[in-house]
Write a protein that holds these residues in place. Structure first.
Motif, short mmCIF file in Angstrom:
data_model
loop_
_atom_site.label_atom_id
_atom_site.label_comp_id
_atom_site.label_asym_id
_atom_site.label_seq_id
_atom_site.Cartn_x
_atom_site.Cartn_y
_atom_site.Cartn_z
N HIS A 173 0.85 -1.20 0.00
CA HIS A 173 0.00 0.00 0.00
C HIS A 173 0.88 1.24 0.00
O HIS A 173 0.80 2.10 0.89
N ASP A 200 -6.38 3.13 -0.95
CA ASP A 200 -5.56 4.32 -0.72
C ASP A 200 -6.40 5.57 -0.46
O ASP A 200 -5.95 6.50 0.20
N ASP A 229 -9.79 -4.70 5.78
CA ASP A 229 -9.18 -5.15 4.53
C ASP A 229 -9.67 -6.52 4.10
O ASP A 229 -9.43 -6.96 2.97
#
Length: 329
Positions: free
Chosen positions: A23, A245, A269
């Motif tokens: 990420h 993001d 997630d």
């Protein structure tokens, strides 16, 4: 700081891999791309290889299309002389790519400005860890200077992106003039700072605005409105068509609330998998909280990847912060 020894490793290496944490963000990516452009000027073979896909918000950066992401057996790694990993010194943030780098890179070096973890894996010998730097880009700037590579527009754009991102447009420079001094030199090149600022901190879509409206209305307050907590569900992200993001700036928005001393965001997630982000205005040190949960970061800005029961993890995090708040009062 092992700058001179790393410079010598780079000079000796013919084939290099440049990477950053999963990420990726503007600091790690900007530092990575800056050295990539510098190495290309010296005719070295450098490969940009990250753990996962690059967020589209960074597509304005020169070299964006050269970034590859690890796909295991479908994206084999060939032997290289040196692997440089930017903006982390925690190998856990590169799994499973790190295991492959150990197999195929003669040496692995971390280039980072986060404190070394007291409860986590140590960086590889010879790594550059400089917590006094406000961004990893500042360290890479010094590397490029030591390599005697002349800056060009692409290098300047990447370095400025790194510094602007991690200092939040020069709000957090750690009482150092270095960020401003480097930026002044970078501005001598043809870079569009307004475009960079807009891509890093602007360009909010209709979908994200709708998401933010719902999310910010769900903030929980603790300890007399001094600690704020928000859960970002995977379902909501998917419903609004957002990339992971695009949730990165939520915790900073929450911290702007007047009474808040610490802001916490739990991003879902996957099933029983969360990304924890913690920010503090300075009264509460949050690095230790994140590290006790298996993460790390800076003194007042930290995070961790967590697995387990949501309510248990939530209560554990809030209790740790509440304890520190009481100790600081």
């Amino acid at each position: 700081m092992n700058l001179d020894s790393v410079i010598e490793k780079i000079r000796r290496a013919r084939h290099l891999i440049l990477s950053t944490h999963r990420h990726c963000d503007g600091d790690g990516l900007g530092a990575q791309l800056a050295l990539y452009h510098a190495l290309r000027k010296t005719k070295k073979e450098a490969r940009l290889l990250n753990v996962d896909k690059t967020p589209k918000k960074y597509s304005f950066l020169a070299g964006f299309d050269d970034i590859q992401f690890f796909e295991g057996a479908f994206d084999p790694i060939t032997p290289v002389d040196l692997a440089l990993i930017f903006d982390t010194n925690d190998r856990r943030l590169l799994g499973p790519l790190y295991q492959e780098l150990k197999r195929y890179a003669k040496e692995i070096v971390f280039v980072d400005h986060h404190p070394i973890l007291s409860q986590g894996p140590e960086p590889t010998p010879g790594s550059i860890i400089e917590p006094s730097a406000a961004s990893t880009g500042e360290i890479v700037y010094n590397i490029i200077k030591k390599l005697n590579v002349e800056l060009n527009n692409d290098i300047a754009q990447a370095l400025y992106t790194s510094i602007a991102f991690d200092t939040h447009l020069f709000r957090y420079i750690r009482n150092s003039s270095a960020s401003h001094a480097i930026a002044a030199e970078l501005l001598k090149h043809r870079i569009n700072t307004e475009q960079i600022h807009r891509h890093l901190f602007g360009n909010q879509t209709v979908h994200k605005t709708a998401f933010m409206s719902k999310a910010l209305g769900s903030i929980e307050y603790h300890d007399n409105h001094k600690i704020a907590f928000l859960k970002v569900s995977l379902k909501d992200l998917m419903a609004h068509g957002l990339e992971i993001d695009e949730t990165r700036d939520i915790v900073d928005m929450i911290l702007n609330i007047e009474t808040i001393e610490a802001a916490v965001v739990f991003r879902e997630d996957g099933p029983r998998q969360f990304k924890l982000s913690i920010r503090s205005k300075g009264k509460i040190e949050v690095h230790g909280v994140a590290e006790s949960l298996g993460g790390g970061g800076h003194l007042f800005s930290a995070g961790a990847y967590l697995k387990g029961d949501y309510e248990e993890l939530k209560n554990q995090t809030i209790n740790l912060l509440s304890h520190r708040l009481k100790a600081a009062s």
